[in-house]
Design an enzyme around this catalytic site. Structure first.
Site, PDB file in Angstrom:
ATOM      1  N   THR A  25       0.844  -1.198   0.000  1.00 24.87           N
ATOM      2  CA  THR A  25       0.000   0.000   0.000  1.00 24.87           C
ATOM      3  C   THR A  25       0.874   1.242   0.000  1.00 24.87           C
ATOM      4  OG1 THR A  25      -1.829  -1.109   1.102  1.00 24.87           O
ATOM      5  CG2 THR A  25      -1.712   1.280   1.337  1.00 24.87           C
ATOM      6  N   HIS A 174      -7.339 -11.148   0.112  1.00 24.58           N
ATOM      7  CA  HIS A 174      -6.633 -10.710   1.320  1.00 24.58           C
ATOM      8  C   HIS A 174      -7.383 -11.207   2.554  1.00 24.58           C
ATOM      9  CE1 HIS A 174      -4.012  -8.595   3.858  1.00 24.58           C
ATOM     10  NE2 HIS A 174      -4.121  -7.366   3.401  1.00 24.58           N
ATOM     11  N   ASN A 177      -3.409  -9.985   7.955  1.00 20.60           N
ATOM     12  CA  ASN A 177      -3.131  -8.689   8.592  1.00 20.60           C
ATOM     13  C   ASN A 177      -4.332  -8.115   9.329  1.00 20.60           C
ATOM     14  OD1 ASN A 177      -0.579  -8.990   7.621  1.00 20.60           O
ATOM     15  ND2 ASN A 177      -0.807  -7.551   5.924  1.00 20.60           N
ATOM     16  N   TYR A 179      -7.517  -7.912   8.701  1.00 26.31           N
ATOM     17  CA  TYR A 179      -8.610  -7.222   8.017  1.00 26.31           C
ATOM     18  C   TYR A 179      -9.874  -8.092   8.048  1.00 26.31           C
ATOM     19  CZ  TYR A 179      -5.054  -3.824   6.814  1.00 26.31           C
ATOM     20  OH  TYR A 179      -4.064  -2.876   6.899  1.00 26.31           O
ATOM     21  N   ASN A 234      -2.511  -4.247  13.723  1.00 24.77           N
ATOM     22  CA  ASN A 234      -3.667  -3.438  14.124  1.00 24.77           C
ATOM     23  C   ASN A 234      -4.117  -3.754  15.550  1.00 24.77           C
ATOM     24  OD1 ASN A 234      -4.037  -1.975  11.601  1.00 24.77           O
ATOM     25  ND2 ASN A 234      -4.627  -3.960  10.739  1.00 24.77           N
TER      26      ASN A 234
END
Length: 362
Positions: A25, A174, A177, A179, A234
């Protein structure tokens, strides 16, 4: 015995080597969340990678979690990405795009009509996201209703179809991570009851249904998935039994005939074997998956060579080294020095730190 530089076919995609560029990103999208015209040159420069996994692309307006990330759900976004894929293919490269839904890692200012982010539950993490005001605390999410999940799965299907219209060679779903899809997988986040909560099978149901839908839409041979069993990105705790959870997930994905599985070992961008974490047996998962096995997380040249030569992995993906070394494949082959990364140029901005890194010949 295979080497890092040998060709390989993953599903329906023939690759010139076993080096992948990991999704990165960069927050450089322009109005409409379109891929920046500079991305055409950025990805073209890196087309010697066996496979480019383009940066995470939100599959809907509700999937957006960070400022200026290029989507893959509108005709205008498809047209912008098409310029990127054409440039990579003109150089002989192969490129897939990562289908992304951030779930609760978002902010109301980034979502349509100030909507709340969505997740498996209404649990709000203590973490930040990038908005026009800079880095700020994410907004409190709401739990998706069961009757909303077919529409969410349809968004993944639509994103996959848009990716093919944009000229990508395939997609990577995805599920890493922390999400959205991983927010359903982990019992540390998923507090639901009903068909998508509670047991491992129920928590894995959404990911499996998404993967089935994407495979039906574009073919399993052009579909990959990314997992991160041990990351606490996160500020999200690990599952209470990650070995059992991700073992089940891989068992469910194995029969689909996926092109590859992309595994982040350890902490994303951190230690591959975190000291404060229980050991995780990635080899046990690899033995249960018949497709190509791609490993990621801070691999050195020597480690990457060993991983492929030993058969522990079929491919190795590199993230930050590809940012500052567009000719990373050549540098790895020749054991040449790597250009250092300009960390203050990673996110946002223009050409500097994006398309102006030197090639070895320079």
């Amino acid at each position: 015995m295979s080497t890092l530089f040998d060709p390989i076919k993953i599903g329906d995609i023939a690759l010139s080597n076993r080096i992948a560029m990991a999704p990165l990103t960069r927050n450089k999208a322009i109005a409409g969340n379109l891929a920046n015209p500079l991305a055409v040159e950025h990805y073209r420069q890196r087309a010697t990678a066996g496979l480019i996994i383009a940066e995470g692309a939100p599959i809907s307006a509700m999937a957006q979690g960070y400022l200026d990330t290029p989507g893959i759900h509108t005709p205008e976004q498809v047209a912008a990405w098409r310029k990127v894929t054409d440039a990579v293919h003109a150089e002989g490269g192969r490129i897939v795009v990562q289908l992304w839904h951030v779930g609760r890692i978002s902010h109301v200012s980034l979502l349509p009509d100030g909507a709340s982010p969505v997740s498996s539950s209404n649990q709000c993490p203590t973490t930040q996201t990038f908005t026009r005001e800079g880095f700020i605390q994410v907004s409190a999410p709401r739990a998706l209703r069961d009757d909303e999940l077919p529409g969410l799965i349809a968004d993944y299907r639509h994103g996959a179809r848009c990716a093919m219209e944009a000229g990508f060679d395939g997609v990577e779903v995805h599920s890493a991570n922390t999400y959205l899809l991983e927010q359903f997988l982990r019992d540390s986040v998923n507090e639901r009851s009903g068909p998508y909560g509670g047991s491992i099978a129920n928590r894995a149901r959404l990911l499996v249904e998404v993967m089935q839908a994407v495979c039906q839409e574009i073919g399993a041979g052009r579909t990959g998935v990314r997992l991160s069993p041990m990351t606490t990105s996160n500020n999200t705790p690990r599952d209470s039994d990650p070995q059992a959870l991700y073992g089940y997930v891989v068992d469910q994905l194995a029969p689909l005939g996926l092109a590859y599985l992309h595994i982040i070992e350890g902490e994303t961008g951190g230690a591959r074997h975190p000291e404060n974490a229980p050991r995780f047996d990635y080899g046990a998962l690899r033995r249960r998956f018949p497709g190509a096995w791609m490993v990621n997380n801070g691999y050195t040249r020597a480690e990457a060579l060993e991983a492929v030569a030993s058969g522990r992995a079929d491919m190795v993906s590199f993230g930050r080294p590809f940012v500052s070394n567009p000719d990373l494949v050549r540098r790895l082959r020749e054991d040449a020095p790597l250009t250092p990364l300009l960390t203050d140029k990673l996110y946002g901005g223009g050409a500097e730190g994006y398309i102006d890194y030197p090639f070895l010949a320079d």
